[in-house]
Design a protein around this motif. Sequence first.
Motif, short mmCIF file in Angstrom:
data_model
loop_
_atom_site.label_atom_id
_atom_site.label_comp_id
_atom_site.label_asym_id
_atom_site.label_seq_id
_atom_site.Cartn_x
_atom_site.Cartn_y
_atom_site.Cartn_z
N ILE A 12 -30.79 -64.15 -49.17
CA ILE A 12 -31.93 -63.32 -49.55
C ILE A 12 -33.20 -63.94 -48.97
O ILE A 12 -33.54 -65.08 -49.26
CB ILE A 12 -32.04 -63.19 -51.07
CG1 ILE A 12 -30.75 -62.57 -51.62
CG2 ILE A 12 -33.26 -62.35 -51.46
CD1 ILE A 12 -30.63 -62.62 -53.13
N VAL A 13 -33.85 -63.18 -48.11
CA VAL A 13 -35.06 -63.64 -47.43
C VAL A 13 -36.25 -62.79 -47.86
O VAL A 13 -36.08 -61.71 -48.42
CB VAL A 13 -34.87 -63.61 -45.89
CG1 VAL A 13 -33.87 -64.66 -45.44
CG2 VAL A 13 -34.43 -62.23 -45.40
N ASP A 14 -37.44 -63.31 -47.59
CA ASP A 14 -38.65 -62.58 -47.99
C ASP A 14 -38.80 -61.27 -47.23
O ASP A 14 -39.37 -60.31 -47.75
CB ASP A 14 -39.90 -63.46 -47.84
CG ASP A 14 -40.06 -64.04 -46.44
OD1 ASP A 14 -39.07 -64.10 -45.66
OD2 ASP A 14 -41.19 -64.46 -46.11
N ARG A 15 -38.27 -61.21 -46.02
CA ARG A 15 -38.27 -59.97 -45.23
C ARG A 15 -37.21 -60.11 -44.15
O ARG A 15 -36.97 -61.21 -43.64
CB ARG A 15 -39.64 -59.69 -44.63
CG ARG A 15 -40.16 -60.80 -43.72
CD ARG A 15 -41.60 -60.57 -43.28
NE ARG A 15 -42.09 -61.69 -42.53
CZ ARG A 15 -42.71 -62.76 -43.04
NH1 ARG A 15 -42.91 -62.83 -44.34
NH2 ARG A 15 -43.12 -63.75 -42.28
N LEU A 16 -36.57 -59.00 -43.82
CA LEU A 16 -35.51 -59.03 -42.81
C LEU A 16 -36.06 -59.31 -41.41
O LEU A 16 -35.41 -59.99 -40.62
CB LEU A 16 -34.71 -57.73 -42.83
CG LEU A 16 -33.84 -57.51 -44.08
CD1 LEU A 16 -33.24 -56.11 -44.07
CD2 LEU A 16 -32.76 -58.57 -44.18
N PRO A 19 -37.99 -63.52 -41.05
CA PRO A 19 -38.05 -64.13 -42.38
C PRO A 19 -38.65 -65.53 -42.34
O PRO A 19 -38.48 -66.26 -41.36
CB PRO A 19 -36.59 -64.17 -42.82
CG PRO A 19 -35.80 -64.13 -41.55
CD PRO A 19 -36.62 -63.34 -40.58
N VAL A 66 -31.05 -54.70 -53.32
CA VAL A 66 -31.37 -55.26 -52.01
C VAL A 66 -31.14 -54.26 -50.89
O VAL A 66 -30.38 -53.31 -51.03
CB VAL A 66 -30.54 -56.53 -51.72
CG1 VAL A 66 -30.88 -57.65 -52.68
CG2 VAL A 66 -29.05 -56.25 -51.72
N GLU A 94 -32.98 -58.38 -48.20
CA GLU A 94 -34.33 -58.48 -48.75
C GLU A 94 -34.37 -57.67 -50.04
O GLU A 94 -33.62 -56.70 -50.20
CB GLU A 94 -35.40 -58.03 -47.76
CG GLU A 94 -35.39 -56.55 -47.45
CD GLU A 94 -36.46 -56.14 -46.45
OE1 GLU A 94 -37.19 -56.99 -45.93
OE2 GLU A 94 -36.55 -54.93 -46.18
N TRP A 111 -37.49 -70.27 -54.02
CA TRP A 111 -37.78 -69.85 -52.65
C TRP A 111 -38.04 -71.12 -51.84
O TRP A 111 -38.85 -71.96 -52.24
CB TRP A 111 -39.02 -68.96 -52.59
CG TRP A 111 -38.80 -67.57 -53.11
CD1 TRP A 111 -39.13 -67.09 -54.34
CD2 TRP A 111 -38.20 -66.48 -52.41
NE1 TRP A 111 -38.78 -65.78 -54.45
CE2 TRP A 111 -38.20 -65.37 -53.29
CE3 TRP A 111 -37.65 -66.34 -51.14
CZ2 TRP A 111 -37.68 -64.13 -52.93
CZ3 TRP A 111 -37.13 -65.09 -50.78
CH2 TRP A 111 -37.15 -64.00 -51.66
#
Length: 149
Positions: A12-16, A19, A66, A94, A111
């Motif tokens: 799971i990243v802050d944005r695809l 990231p 997600v 994300e 995070w």
Amino acid sequence: MTGLIQVVGGAIVDRLQEPSMLLVARRSAPEKLAGLWEFPGGKVEPDEAAEVALRRELTEELGIGVRLGAELPAEAPTGWPLNDRASMRVWFAEIARGEPQPLQDHDELRWVSLDHHDEVLGLPWIPADFPIVRALLAALTVPAGGARS
């Protein structure tokens, strides 16, 4: 191998796109894994598609919905070996809805910056997840198309 248990995990990243942060989860159970970090996820049920299982597991464990990105390639089509009975496939994801909470099997979420490899690699990971972490960091360090704009 027949009867291999299929597990799915979410990176799971802050944005695809590009990231910069990765959400990691610290196990609270079973006792031998308690205190170690991992990619959240879980077992694929019989006749369940891997991507469906991952979405279900992340809702159950973290209370989030997600958007899935690319799968992190593994050497084997069954995914990354966890032990002689199970392997895990990992997808970038994300958060599309909800705020992640350690609802099940975890006691802490954190995070971590993908720019600081030492911070990520310095966590006490579940041993089977450590090669996946290294591959993830390597995949994100290689610029798409071979050049940065």
